[in-house]
Structure formats: structure tokens, C-alpha cells
Design a protein around this motif. Structure first.
Motif, PDB file in Angstrom:
ATOM      1  N   ALA A 117       0.869  -1.191   0.000  1.00 15.92           N
ATOM      2  CA  ALA A 117       0.000   0.000   0.000  1.00 15.92           C
ATOM      3  C   ALA A 117       0.899   1.233   0.000  1.00 15.92           C
ATOM      4  N   PRO A 118       0.700   2.177  -0.939  1.00 15.71           N
ATOM      5  CA  PRO A 118       1.621   3.324  -1.031  1.00 15.71           C
ATOM      6  C   PRO A 118       1.776   4.088   0.291  1.00 15.71           C
ATOM      7  N   GLY A 119       0.727   4.143   1.087  1.00 11.72           N
ATOM      8  CA  GLY A 119       0.815   4.862   2.369  1.00 11.72           C
ATOM      9  C   GLY A 119       1.660   4.131   3.411  1.00 11.72           C
ATOM     10  N   LYS A 120       1.951   2.841   3.167  1.00 11.29           N
ATOM     11  CA  LYS A 120       2.789   2.067   4.093  1.00 11.29           C
ATOM     12  C   LYS A 120       4.179   1.802   3.511  1.00 11.29           C
ATOM     13  N   ASP A 121       4.417   2.307   2.314  1.00  9.09           N
ATOM     14  CA  ASP A 121       5.679   2.029   1.602  1.00  9.09           C
ATOM     15  C   ASP A 121       6.786   2.947   2.129  1.00  9.09           C
ATOM     16  N   VAL A 122       7.322   2.583   3.314  1.00 11.42           N
ATOM     17  CA  VAL A 122       8.279   3.468   3.986  1.00 11.42           C
ATOM     18  C   VAL A 122       9.653   3.501   3.313  1.00 11.42           C
ATOM     19  N   ASP A 123       9.902   2.599   2.368  1.00 14.50           N
ATOM     20  CA  ASP A 123      11.118   2.689   1.550  1.00 14.50           C
ATOM     21  C   ASP A 123      10.941   3.721   0.431  1.00 14.50           C
ATOM     22  N   GLY A 124       9.684   4.070   0.120  1.00 21.21           N
ATOM     23  CA  GLY A 124       9.433   5.043  -0.948  1.00 21.21           C
ATOM     24  C   GLY A 124       9.715   4.518  -2.343  1.00 21.21           C
ATOM     25  N   PHE A 125       9.651   3.182  -2.505  1.00 24.08           N
ATOM     26  CA  PHE A 125       9.995   2.577  -3.807  1.00 24.08           C
ATOM     27  C   PHE A 125       8.769   2.343  -4.699  1.00 24.08           C
ATOM     28  N   HIS A 126       7.550   2.427  -4.131  1.00 27.27           N
ATOM     29  CA  HIS A 126       6.341   2.187  -4.935  1.00 27.27           C
ATOM     30  C   HIS A 126       6.246   3.254  -6.032  1.00 27.27           C
ATOM     31  N   PRO A 127       5.802   2.857  -7.252  1.00 28.62           N
ATOM     32  CA  PRO A 127       5.718   3.841  -8.341  1.00 28.62           C
ATOM     33  C   PRO A 127       4.912   5.084  -7.964  1.00 28.62           C
ATOM     34  N   GLU A 128       3.904   4.916  -7.102  1.00 25.38           N
ATOM     35  CA  GLU A 128       3.135   6.117  -6.714  1.00 25.38           C
ATOM     36  C   GLU A 128       4.013   7.102  -5.930  1.00 25.38           C
ATOM     37  N   ASN A 129       4.828   6.561  -5.023  1.00 28.74           N
ATOM     38  CA  ASN A 129       5.695   7.459  -4.237  1.00 28.74           C
ATOM     39  C   ASN A 129       6.807   8.057  -5.094  1.00 28.74           C
ATOM     40  N   LEU A 130       7.361   7.251  -6.014  1.00 28.93           N
ATOM     41  CA  LEU A 130       8.384   7.803  -6.927  1.00 28.93           C
ATOM     42  C   LEU A 130       7.754   8.861  -7.830  1.00 28.93           C
ATOM     43  N   GLY A 131       6.494   8.624  -8.242  1.00 32.87           N
ATOM     44  CA  GLY A 131       5.774   9.592  -9.075  1.00 32.87           C
ATOM     45  C   GLY A 131       5.533  10.890  -8.314  1.00 32.87           C
ATOM     46  N   ARG A 132       5.212  10.772  -7.026  1.00 35.05           N
ATOM     47  CA  ARG A 132       5.011  11.971  -6.204  1.00 35.05           C
ATOM     48  C   ARG A 132       6.301  12.774  -6.120  1.00 35.05           C
ATOM     49  N   LEU A 133       7.411  12.054  -5.936  1.00 36.59           N
ATOM     50  CA  LEU A 133       8.707  12.744  -5.868  1.00 36.59           C
ATOM     51  C   LEU A 133       8.985  13.451  -7.202  1.00 36.59           C
ATOM     52  N   ALA A 134       8.696  12.745  -8.305  1.00 35.11           N
ATOM     53  CA  ALA A 134       8.920  13.346  -9.635  1.00 35.11           C
ATOM     54  C   ALA A 134       8.043  14.574  -9.831  1.00 35.11           C
ATOM     55  N   ALA A 135       6.829  14.527  -9.291  1.00 32.08           N
ATOM     56  CA  ALA A 135       5.893  15.644  -9.462  1.00 32.08           C
ATOM     57  C   ALA A 135       6.138  16.743  -8.431  1.00 32.08           C
ATOM     58  N   GLY A 136       7.010  16.461  -7.466  1.00 29.50           N
ATOM     59  CA  GLY A 136       7.321  17.467  -6.439  1.00 29.50           C
ATOM     60  C   GLY A 136       6.207  17.643  -5.425  1.00 29.50           C
ATOM     61  N   VAL A 137       5.399  16.571  -5.228  1.00 29.78           N
ATOM     62  CA  VAL A 137       4.334  16.670  -4.218  1.00 29.78           C
ATOM     63  C   VAL A 137       4.680  15.744  -3.034  1.00 29.78           C
ATOM     64  N   PRO A 138       4.140  16.040  -1.831  1.00 25.59           N
ATOM     65  CA  PRO A 138       4.524  15.241  -0.658  1.00 25.59           C
ATOM     66  C   PRO A 138       4.199  13.753  -0.812  1.00 25.59           C
ATOM     67  N   GLY A 139       5.042  12.934  -0.242  1.00 22.58           N
ATOM     68  CA  GLY A 139       4.856  11.477  -0.271  1.00 22.58           C
ATOM     69  C   GLY A 139       6.005  10.863   0.509  1.00 22.58           C
ATOM     70  N   LEU A 140       5.995   9.537   0.643  1.00 25.27           N
ATOM     71  CA  LEU A 140       7.108   8.862   1.319  1.00 25.27           C
ATOM     72  C   LEU A 140       8.295   8.823   0.351  1.00 25.27           C
ATOM     73  N   ARG A 141       9.438   9.329   0.813  1.00 24.35           N
ATOM     74  CA  ARG A 141      10.602   9.497  -0.073  1.00 24.35           C
ATOM     75  C   ARG A 141      11.655   8.427   0.198  1.00 24.35           C
ATOM     76  N   PRO A 142      12.285   7.880  -0.847  1.00 23.57           N
ATOM     77  CA  PRO A 142      13.323   6.867  -0.643  1.00 23.57           C
ATOM     78  C   PRO A 142      14.389   7.338   0.359  1.00 23.57           C
TER      79      PRO A 142
END
Ligand SMILES: Nc1nc2c(c(=O)[nH]1)N[C@@H](CN(C=O)c1ccc(C(=O)N[C@@H](CCC(=O)O)C(=O)O)cc1)CN2
Ligand code: MG
Length: 285
Positions: A117-142
Motif C-alpha cells: 500500500a503506497p501509504g505504508k511504503d516506507v522505503d518510498g519505492f512504490h511507483p506512486e511514491n516515486l511519481g510523487r517525488l517526480a511531481a514534487g508533491v509530498p509522499g514517502l521518499r526513498p
């Protein structure tokens, strides 16, 4: 090493981050919220992975979090692993899930990470979290790139306007590192260990991040005088010593700041994992 070059001490900074996390966990629990819980999944018996998992579990205890360890045999099927992840996704006491990498070759790592689940992906490796980082919006970061950004900030290094070269384009370090630096308004070049004329590229870097797993790949005379050097590589040599991807002695004769191996980026990875687990718990409440 000339006095002009300073060592970026990841152990000291990681200790600070861990105390901040411990204080936030204590405040959260005193206010009646649940204890943050991290599920750590280890498949197989890789010796380095066993050490990292042990350190992660000990780190959780030290900051007052709960850890749940799941050790699976190297021969476990992908389906069984996916079923465990589904169970952990559904468990309200689990705020963070990490699957220690690498996984055995018969398991599709992307499918496994994609099931967390992206909200539990504390490594920040899920495509949704990587996409958030790419978009510059908050999310769990690698964790490793996040730790590198903290190290830069602790040295007072602002990437804005600087030329940053990232050597290594893995999903867990190089790519998210490039995105972090872009977000901080650096001009970013991403190279591979096979890049033609790598020395020429490296010579231009104001900020150099190396994550290739090739010990000693980067020679000291490639470093631009005054550059900031973050060495993510950790390789255990035959004599038991750990070494990085950058030739430390000669690189520190030219750099203004440099991370050692061990004691540089590595400890920040675990400190940022704890911080991500707390963030995941806070976001779920
Ligand atoms: N699921 C994940 N798998 C892996 C990750 C990750 O972030 N998530 N990163 C690496 C391994 N890793 C964490 O898991 C990791 C590597 C190194 C260190 C560290 O603190 N290194 C010390 C030296 C430790 C030693 O003595 O062996 C240092 O650099 O000072 C922490 C975490 C791959 N897999
Ligand atoms: Mg595979």
C-alpha cells in the motif's frame, strides 16, 4: 587530507535524526495515539541483508516503535510473499512495510513493491511514491536519497544553481536522488558506470553522488576542486573492510566535503526509514 576538506559525518547526523524521531514518537504515544509499527520482511539468508534487518529492528526499539519481523525462506513463492504483503496492508497496527532487497531471482521485485500500500511504503519505492517525488508533491521518499539531502543541508550546501552529477541510476538510489536534486533546483546529470568519458563528466560536478557498487570507481583526480562528494557505495572487501565507490584519500585532497564509508550515507538510510515510518503512522491516524 587538507584542512579545507571536511568529513560529512553521517553517524552524528543520524543520531540527531533518531533522537528527534524518538521525541516525536513519545509525544504521539503520550497523546494516546498508537505506537508506530514497522513490518520488516526478509526473504532468504543474504548475510548483508540479515545485518541491515537486524539494525532496522534495533533502531525501531531504540526510538520506541514496534517492529514485526517476517523471515521467509529463499524458496518462498512470489504468491506467498504477495499474500503476506496483503495481510500487512490490512493490519492497522502496521504503519510501515519494507521488503529487504535484493530478493531471490525467481521473485519479481517490481510486482512485490507494487503490491505494498503506497501509504505504508516506507522505503518510498512504490511507483506512486516515486511519481510523487517526480511531481514534487509530498509522499514517502526513498531513504538513502532523503538522507543525502539531509547531509547536504547539514553542511550548508544549497544545490540550487549547482551542477550535480549522479553516477548510478538504480530505482532505490540514483533515480530518486536525481529527482531530489532537481526539486532543489540543481542542474542534474545522471550517468552510469559505463558512461563514455565518465571522468570528463565527473570533473564538472559541484555535487557528486556515486551509487554504483563498484569499489574505487571514482578517482580522486576526477574530482572538481571544492566539490561536495556523497559516496553511497558500500562494498565489503576480501579482508573484511568496507569501502566506497570513491577513492577517499585522493578525493578528499580536492573535495570541500566528503562522506566516509562506513559512517557517511549508510547510517542516514536507517534514520530516514524511522522518520518515514513515523510519517506513515501520522498520516494514517
Ligand atoms: N528495502 C531496502 N533494501 C535495501 C535498502 C533499502 O533502503 N531498503 N538499502 C540497501 C541496504 N541498506 C538498507 O537496507 C543499508 C545499507 C547500509 C547501511 C549502513 O548503515 N551501513 C554502514 C555500515 C554497516 C556495516 O558495517 O555493514 C555505514 O555505511 O556506515 C544501512 C542500510 C540495500 N537494500
Ligand atoms: Mg527478479
Amino acid at each position: 587530507m587538507p584542512s579545507a576538506c571536511q568529513v560529512l559525518d553521517g553517524r552524528t547526523l543520524a543520531t540527531q535524526v533518531r533522537s528527534e524521531v524518538a521525541a516525536r514518537v513519545a509525544r504521539r504515544c503520550a497523546a494516546g495515539a498508537s505506537v508506530p509499527g514497522l513490518a520488516v520482511v526478509l526473504v532468504g539468508e543474504d548475510p548483508a541483508s540479515q545485518v541491515y534487518v537486524r539494525h532496522k529492528i534495533a533502531a525501531c526499539e531504540q526510538v520506541g516503535m514496534r517492529s514485526l519481523s517476517h523471515r521467509l525462506s529463499a524458496g518462498v513463492s512470489e504468491t506467498e510473499l504477495l499474500m503476506l504483503i496483503e495481510q500487512l496492508n490490512a493490519d492497522p497496527a502496521v504503519h510501515g512495510i519494507l521488503v529487504q532487497l535484493p530478493l531471490p531471482a525467481h521473485i519479481d521485485v517490481r510486482r512485490v513493491i507494487g503490491r505494498i500500500a503506497p501509504g505504508k511504503d516506507v522505503d518510498g519505492f512504490h511507483p506512486e511514491n516515486l511519481g510523487r517525488l517526480a511531481a514534487g508533491v509530498p509522499g514517502l521518499r526513498p531513504c538513502t536519497p532523503k538522507g543525502c539531502m539531509r547531509l547536504l543541508a547539514s553542511a550548508g550546501v544549497d544545490p540550487c544553481g549547482k551542477l550535480a552529477v549522479v553516477v548510478g541510476a538504480s530505482t532505490i538510489v540514483g533515480r530518486p536522488m536525481a529527482l531530489e536534486l532537481l526539486k532543489a533546483e540543481a542542474t542534474v546529470l545522471v550517468a552510469h558506470k559505463q558512461t563514455c568519458d565518465l571522468p570528463q563528466l565527473v570533473r564538472q560536478a559541484d555535487i557528486l553522488v556515486v551509487a554504483t557498487g563498484v569499489p574505487g570507481l571514482i578517482r580522486g583526480d576526477w574530482i572538481k576542486p571544492g566539490a561536495v562528494v556523497l559516496d553511497v557505495g558500500i562494498t565489503r572487501l576480501a579482508d573484511g573492510r568496507l569501502t566506497g565507490d570513491v577513492q577517499f584519500e585522493t578525493a578528499s585532497a580536492r573535495a570541500s566535503w566528503i562522506t566516509p564509508v562506513p559512517g557517511g550515507v549508510g547510517p542516514m538510510t536507517i534514520a530516514c526509514l524511522l522518520e518515514n515510518t513515523l510519517e506513515a503512522a501520522e498520516a494514517s491516524a
